[in-house]
Design an enzyme around this catalytic site. Sequence first.
Site, mmCIF file in Angstrom:
data_model
loop_
_atom_site.group_PDB
_atom_site.id
_atom_site.type_symbol
_atom_site.label_atom_id
_atom_site.label_comp_id
_atom_site.label_asym_id
_atom_site.label_seq_id
_atom_site.Cartn_x
_atom_site.Cartn_y
_atom_site.Cartn_z
ATOM 1 N N HIS A 47 80.815 92.768 19.097
ATOM 2 C CA HIS A 47 81.545 94.245 18.718
ATOM 3 C C HIS A 47 81.339 95.359 19.381
ATOM 4 O O HIS A 47 82.076 96.325 19.794
ATOM 5 C CB HIS A 47 81.281 94.631 17.394
ATOM 6 C CG HIS A 47 82.522 94.950 16.519
ATOM 7 N ND1 HIS A 47 83.707 95.890 16.911
ATOM 8 C CD2 HIS A 47 83.037 94.747 15.244
ATOM 9 C CE1 HIS A 47 84.395 96.142 16.198
ATOM 10 N NE2 HIS A 47 84.132 95.586 14.958
ATOM 11 N N ASP A 55 87.086 94.804 20.371
ATOM 12 C CA ASP A 55 86.940 95.261 19.018
ATOM 13 C C ASP A 55 88.183 94.103 18.237
ATOM 14 O O ASP A 55 88.772 93.057 18.911
ATOM 15 C CB ASP A 55 87.811 96.614 18.666
ATOM 16 C CG ASP A 55 86.815 97.491 19.275
ATOM 17 O OD1 ASP A 55 85.930 97.522 18.996
ATOM 18 O OD2 ASP A 55 87.518 98.644 19.751
#
Length: 381
Positions: free
Chosen positions: A358, A362
Amino acid sequence: MRLVKMPRLGQDMEEGTLLQWAKSVGDEVSEGEILAVIETDKAEVAFESPAGGYLVAVLADAGSTLATGEPIAWIADDPAAKPPSPQPAPATGGKAPASDRTPAPEAAIRHTAPRRGGRKPVSPLARRRAKELGVDLAGVEGTGPGGRVTEGDVVAARQAVQAHSEDSEELSRMRLAIAARMSKSAAVPQFQLMREIVLERPENPGDGPKVTYTDLLLWATAGALAERPAVNSSWVDGDPPTVKSHPSVNLGFAVAVPDGLIVPVIRDAASLSPAQISLERRRLEGAARGGRLLPEDLSGGTFTVSNLGGAGVDEFIALLNPPEAGILAMGAVKPRPVVVDGALVAAPTVRLTLTGDHRVFDGVEGARFLQAIADRLQPQV
């Protein structure tokens, strides 16, 4: 005449153990042909000859442990060529006159690795194993050639001083390495996205290599990585930290071996056809299971695919393989009910689970990456 030295087969390699010579003195050898098998602290690696000619002398016996850069052999164009005799070190107090220097006898050309500074000879695997197990090498008696301490000696020493319960089991070197890497992976903030994709059956012309669903997925993944380069990237720690985008798609795929997993790499995979992917996958799988992988077969990966479909697993989550920012888990290809043009039919589908770093990309980017894979695999309407 070419002097061959102990190669550096990894950035952190300081020494290696020469396990086996693939050629004998007097044999002809081609550049790129396997000359020896060398053991590092990570794996056994086939060492390719840096030059062509004849092997006229070997300077280290099988079982010798040498530092990187130390001489191990001579290769010459003439099979009858004599290698230079090693010169003795000058006596203390000044350089001896040339007339007083006595060349070493020819029999001394072949020797085992010297004990540098009186240090006990220890194989790289044994040194790493001792660090992992907390064993003091000073108290370990070596049973290898020339008294060399082997990995087995380290394990035996620990077993002699530590009692284990009946159900305990020593972890293998590979299992310990996997544990360390997965512990590092668990510290990365990860997310998962799952998608089920309808597949077209692979096309297999009679004169070409057989393309499997696995090959199609590797091919589609490589193309999607080229299309969505954010997923083909790595997190780089630093002050400040950065994200490195890789110019080439070097696609790793997990191969099960008796003691765990190994991840060979298909280099520049986005430039290959499904048939070429199939050939390279089969070559690397065979080399992995036969212990014939080369250093370049295991390095430089930018993304990994893990496939448990052959084991009957429908879907699963794979942990990242740091420093890569993504890994794709492939489940079993099975006929499943899908709706096509308003009708319920049975069609081959696969369930894919993307795990992403992450910090690097995304969920929306991950979804676009999965869509790019689907665009390459789903039947065109």
